[in-house]
Design a protein around this motif. Sequence first.
Motif, mmCIF file in Angstrom:
data_model
loop_
_atom_site.group_PDB
_atom_site.id
_atom_site.type_symbol
_atom_site.label_atom_id
_atom_site.label_comp_id
_atom_site.label_asym_id
_atom_site.label_seq_id
_atom_site.Cartn_x
_atom_site.Cartn_y
_atom_site.Cartn_z
ATOM 1 N N THR A 9 0.840 -1.192 0.000
ATOM 2 C CA THR A 9 0.000 0.000 0.000
ATOM 3 C C THR A 9 0.878 1.245 0.000
ATOM 4 N N SER A 11 1.198 3.918 1.534
ATOM 5 C CA SER A 11 0.805 4.598 2.774
ATOM 6 C C SER A 11 1.741 5.768 3.047
ATOM 7 N N GLY A 89 -2.654 5.712 -0.786
ATOM 8 C CA GLY A 89 -3.514 4.744 -0.119
ATOM 9 C C GLY A 89 -3.914 3.568 -0.993
#
Length: 160
Positions: A9, A11, A89
């Motif tokens: 991901t 992130s 995300g």
Amino acid sequence: MQPFNTQFTLSREYLAECFDQSLPHGKGARPNYLFPLLLFSAGAGLLTFTEQPRVASYLLIALAILELLHIRFRRAWWLARQMWGKGAGGEVKLTVDDDGIRTQSAHTQTALSWPDIERVIETELGLILVAKSGGRQYLSKSLFPADLVPGIIARANGEA
């Protein structure tokens, strides 16, 4: 080379690692304080030595301050821009095989073949793949099994 597939991901933590590990090896590793110094000097010089309206002087001084803020908060600003992007995300699929390294997300697809990789910069936490075209791609070592990292470095350097 045995094909390897994984997903990760994009992130805030991963992007922060990308910035922190890539910065010492990039063009902006050392901040350029000369530009804001010249802006401030020009603004102060206009204020002191001319009778012109002071708007230009104040504008140059404000630009110098803005540039200093840019230097001071460049990590936070870079992370904010990345988090505002449509890829933030999202899941990224990473594939390493005999053809090269490919990443695929909902919005982008990149493929870097082994002959297109000029060199690999190994950092404490990851690998920076430098393409012959000048582009750079950071991949965290945490994405790979321990035995695959030396294989990627060897293959990229043309040793395997």
